[in-house]
Design a protein around this motif. Structure first.
Motif, PDB file in Angstrom:
ATOM      1  N   THR A 165     -38.176 -75.234 -55.966  1.00  0.00           N
ATOM      2  CA  THR A 165     -39.605 -74.947 -56.028  1.00  0.00           C
ATOM      3  C   THR A 165     -40.464 -76.060 -55.432  1.00  0.00           C
ATOM      4  O   THR A 165     -41.633 -75.842 -55.129  1.00  0.00           O
ATOM      5  CB  THR A 165     -40.058 -74.716 -57.473  1.00  0.00           C
ATOM      6  N   SER A 181     -39.692 -70.303 -52.403  1.00  0.00           N
ATOM      7  CA  SER A 181     -40.725 -70.596 -53.400  1.00  0.00           C
ATOM      8  C   SER A 181     -41.081 -72.073 -53.425  1.00  0.00           C
ATOM      9  O   SER A 181     -41.749 -72.542 -54.347  1.00  0.00           O
ATOM     10  CB  SER A 181     -40.248 -70.163 -54.796  1.00  0.00           C
ATOM     11  N   ARG A 191     -34.441 -75.067 -59.563  1.00  0.00           N
ATOM     12  CA  ARG A 191     -34.651 -73.948 -60.471  1.00  0.00           C
ATOM     13  C   ARG A 191     -33.351 -73.241 -60.843  1.00  0.00           C
ATOM     14  O   ARG A 191     -33.193 -72.755 -61.963  1.00  0.00           O
ATOM     15  CB  ARG A 191     -35.628 -72.943 -59.836  1.00  0.00           C
ATOM     16  N   GLU A 222     -41.126 -79.058 -63.427  1.00  0.00           N
ATOM     17  CA  GLU A 222     -40.345 -78.068 -62.678  1.00  0.00           C
ATOM     18  C   GLU A 222     -38.911 -78.533 -62.426  1.00  0.00           C
ATOM     19  O   GLU A 222     -38.278 -78.118 -61.455  1.00  0.00           O
ATOM     20  CB  GLU A 222     -41.053 -77.744 -61.359  1.00  0.00           C
TER      21      GLU A 222
END
Length: 299
Positions: free
Chosen positions: A113, A144, A98, A93
């Protein structure tokens, strides 16, 4: 059912040995063993089995960190905490970064994230902040963000508070050792700090664990304005233990003690300063930032 019984007993052994509240561990074990004897898990497999056991693990405590997790990919089982699990997740990730953007009106935006360990994630955090270093306000999106490392939380906070002298953020008490570990901001960073400018933190019902820790520290220190919905409410540092090729248990082994409040957000979440639906949080924060900047330095 024999395999299910083995997995459940292995999970309960770990719970009884390490769960941060020893008396609650005994209560949880009794609930799950009663449900097992009643046949509550018969006919269940895979994710459905894990979900059913998780509901019973959490029922006496409300502790959302206490879970059985299903993995489609086979994993090694050695009875010890799988430290590689989170590291691999963080790599997949992009260390939780992000999106980074400089918005119209000179407002920085970073969407995240997870909260990575600073060993690998630190350069990514510093790089993201360097891209918005010259903006006049910052929006940090944690809506998120499912959490992560307390060390990573301290690394994030270090960029948003002055250097020179360290700032005491939180303590973590571990049941198995009886020791308390302190977490402070870093006096030195490889990149610039984001100081003397407004910071907005976006939160929602997905925001969890280490992300809540980050939001909580920025709120109680008055460093950021939180916008969105109350977070999920998980304050306990947690270990991840494989029990079979596909099933693991997560056991909270410690609790957080904030240096300002003396408490944490367990079970109640972090309450935003501006309460709005999570899907509207960005628009509200961005508009507030633009109005604040337009009003001048005294705003």
């Amino acid at each position: 059912m024999q395999n299910a019984t083995h997995v459940i007993e292995a999970a309960l052994d770990r719970l009884l040995a390490e769960y941060v509240f020893e008396e609650k561990a005994t209560e949880v074990a009794a609930v799950v063993r009663t449900r097992l004897a009643e046949g509550a898990y018969e006919g269940l497999a895979g994710p459905e089995f894990c979900a059913a056991v998780t509901a019973d693990l959490q029922q006496p405590t409300g502790d959302k960190h206490l879970r059985l997790l299903w993995s489609e990919e086979p994993q090694e089982v050695d009875g010890e905490e799988d430290e590689d699990f989170f590291a691999e997740l963080a790599r997949s990730e992009n260390q939780g970064i992000r999106r980074v953007e400089r918005l119209a009106g000179d407002v920085g935006y970073i969407d995240t994230t997870l909260v990575p360990e600073p060993g690998e994630g630190g350069p990514m955090i510093s790089a993201a902040l360097s891209l918005v270093a010259n903006t006049k306000a910052l929006i940090l999106d944690l809506r998120s963000n499912r959490g992560g490392s307390t060390y990573g939380m301290s690394y994030w906070c270090s960029h948003l508070f002055p250097g020179g002298e360290s700032l005491h953020l939180t303590d973590v008490y571990r049941r198995t050792t009886g020791l308390t570990q302190q977490f402070w901001t870093l006096p030195y960073l490889p990149g610039e700090r984001y100081l003397d400018r407004p910071v907005y933190v976006l939160t929602g019902p997905v925001t969890f664990s280490g992300a809540e820790d980050l939001a909580y520290n920025l709120k109680v220190r008055g460093r950021a304005t939180l916008v969105g919905e109350t977070t999920r409410g998980g304050a306990h540092p947690t270990g991840y233990y494989p029990l079979s090729e596909h099933i693991s248990v997560t056991v909270p082994y410690a609790r957080s003690i904030n240096a300002v409040t003396g408490g944490d957000w367990e079970g109640v979440g972090v309450v935003p300063d501006l309460a709005v639906p999570a899907d509207q949080a960005f628009d509200v924060a961005y508009q507030d930032a633009l109005e604040r900047l337009a009003a001048g330095p005294a705003a």
